[in-house]
Each structure stands twice: as structure tokens, then as C-alpha cells.
Scaffold this active site. Sequence first.
Site, PDB file in Angstrom:
ATOM      1  N   LYS A 292     -14.720  -2.863  59.317  1.00 21.75           N
ATOM      2  CA  LYS A 292     -13.545  -2.781  60.056  1.00 21.75           C
ATOM      3  C   LYS A 292     -13.775  -3.351  61.545  1.00 21.75           C
ATOM      4  O   LYS A 292     -12.915  -3.734  62.366  1.00 21.75           O
ATOM      5  CB  LYS A 292     -12.875  -1.567  60.178  1.00 21.75           C
ATOM      6  CG  LYS A 292     -12.419  -1.019  58.722  1.00 21.75           C
ATOM      7  CD  LYS A 292     -11.456  -2.096  58.141  1.00 21.75           C
ATOM      8  CE  LYS A 292     -10.040  -2.285  58.836  1.00 21.75           C
ATOM      9  NZ  LYS A 292      -9.089  -3.086  58.194  1.00 21.75           N
TER      10      LYS A 292
ATOM     11  N   PRO B 154      -4.623   2.300  62.743  1.00 16.03           N
ATOM     12  CA  PRO B 154      -4.071   3.712  62.228  1.00 16.03           C
ATOM     13  C   PRO B 154      -5.249   4.591  61.928  1.00 16.03           C
ATOM     14  O   PRO B 154      -6.401   3.925  61.705  1.00 16.03           O
ATOM     15  CB  PRO B 154      -3.287   2.885  61.038  1.00 16.03           C
ATOM     16  CG  PRO B 154      -4.008   1.628  60.661  1.00 16.03           C
ATOM     17  CD  PRO B 154      -4.506   0.798  61.884  1.00 16.03           C
ATOM     18  N   VAL B 155      -4.852   5.702  61.942  1.00 14.55           N
ATOM     19  CA  VAL B 155      -5.968   6.695  61.194  1.00 14.55           C
ATOM     20  C   VAL B 155      -5.618   7.031  60.054  1.00 14.55           C
ATOM     21  O   VAL B 155      -5.250   5.801  59.324  1.00 14.55           O
ATOM     22  CB  VAL B 155      -5.530   8.113  62.147  1.00 14.55           C
ATOM     23  CG1 VAL B 155      -5.903   8.115  63.704  1.00 14.55           C
ATOM     24  CG2 VAL B 155      -4.105   8.507  62.020  1.00 14.55           C
TER      25      VAL B 155
ATOM     26  N   SER C 221      -6.898   4.614  47.930  1.00 14.10           N
ATOM     27  CA  SER C 221      -7.302   4.412  49.183  1.00 14.10           C
ATOM     28  C   SER C 221      -7.228   5.885  49.928  1.00 14.10           C
ATOM     29  O   SER C 221      -7.331   6.891  49.411  1.00 14.10           O
ATOM     30  CB  SER C 221      -6.761   3.273  49.925  1.00 14.10           C
ATOM     31  OG  SER C 221      -5.241   3.479  49.734  1.00 14.10           O
TER      32      SER C 221
END
Length: 278
Positions: free
Chosen positions: A93, A120-121, A135
Site C-alpha cells: 500500500k 482509511p483505517v 477482508s
Amino acid sequence: FDQAVAGCDLVCHVAASVKLASAHPQREIVDPAVKGTANVLGAVRRAGTVKRVVLTSSIAAVFDHTAPRDKVYTEADWNRGSTLKAEPYNLAKTEAEQAAWKFHASLPEAERFELVALNPVVVFGPLFTRGHGRSSPAILRDIMGRAFPACPNISLSLVDVRDVALAHAIALEKPEASGRYILHNDARWMQEAAKMIAPHFPEYRVPTRRLPDLMMYISSLLDKRISFSWVRRNLGRVYAIDNSKSRRELGIQYRPLEETLLDTCRSFIELGLVKPRK
């Protein structure tokens, strides 16, 4: 992606392989993220019509486990501690987002589109398909489905998928949106989350006791989704995150965490991902 992007004014690149471990992490985790991003942005450049791209990055590209534990994370921070061996997904990422910004900076002014990255967390919220249960929501599914006999001493930084979707729409359409945006509502210990959902789903007998830390280390040797080093870095740790930029510039008003947790659990039931305990 040339055919998909042709004639578009706005593009969201949201897809990435959600895979935390692999025998071939470069080929199966890092390359799909980095090369996939390069392919999308290459198509955007060739289209010549795109005015703005919104890239779904991750808090994994922000968190740095080598930083002091009391650090407050902002959009200025980058993950500099992940490695191919220890955290290939986090590395993927990070490298994918960095590649996007590098590509963007290299474009001639006449060809440069606007780029916005969203970080995003952990994303919870109602699932559309069973596949989504593999996920981030798998964490809550494991609690509700009693994959663990008790709750690991892990703090979850959470955001609702509906708030993330709204942030994408605003980032696409609001001219002032620029740079990176951390999407984060609040944090809850897994035990706190379990206690919030347990009264609403009594037939699932959600465990609300805390799991001894030793059991998490043992689990890391058996569960391919987590590693010993990940457990050591995250057990008992709360990450301090500043979400003020998303509130101020995107106008996001995050929905209550209890709503997020309960709606996530209801979707597990609707999709048959959890079963009541007899």
C-alpha cells in the site's frame, strides 16, 4: 484499463489485493498493488480527458511501527518501517501510493490531472457480498463467530464503509480537495466492540472476556493472517490519529461506531457468514 477510462472525467482507483501473507509476497502482494496503480494511471494519461483521480490508499501507508508509541499520525506521515518479509501488505500500500504521487509529479503540466489519496483505517460496515467478509470485516466476524474464545487485547481504529464511499464522492467532486486524507472515526478495543454487539445478538453468544496475550502469540504461529511480529507490535497498543483534515476539508461527519458495528453484524447474518450458537 484504456477502454474503461476512455472518455472519463473522473476516475477512482479502489482495487487492491487484500492479502496479508504469501510464500511469494513480491509477486502476489506488492506487484499487483504497485503495477496495478501504474496501469490505471497510465490509462488515465493516455485518455487525456480525466480531470481528477481519487486513489484508495490505506492507513497502512501512514503508520510506521518504528515511530514512538505516543506519536499522533497525520497525513504528513509515511510508513517507513514495513518490509517484504514482515509486512508485505503494508509495504504494498505504501509503495503503490508513493508510485502514484511520483507518477503524478513527473507529468508535464499540460497532461497533469488532479490526484487525491484517501487513507482509511480498518473498514467495517454492511457487506455487499460474502467475498467482502475475507477482508477487514473478518476481524469482527471472527469475534461474532467465536473463532476466538475471547477478545484479543487489540485496539481497532475504525471507519464505516459508507463514510469511506462518501469521502470518495466528495473528493471527486469538491474542487478544493487535495493531497491525502486519513479516514478515521474512532478506536475501540476488541473487547469493547464485543460488549457493544453482544446484547443485540444473544443467540450468537459473543465472547466478551479478554484473551490472554500469550494465546495471541500462539495463534500467530497457526494463523497465516497474522504474524508474530505483528502481534508484538500491536498487542495492547492504541494508535493516535488526527482526522481533522477529513472533517474540515471534506466535511465528513462520521456515523456512530455502534451503528457501524451492528450493521456489520447484521450483514454477516444476512449473508450466512455466522451461525447462532446452540
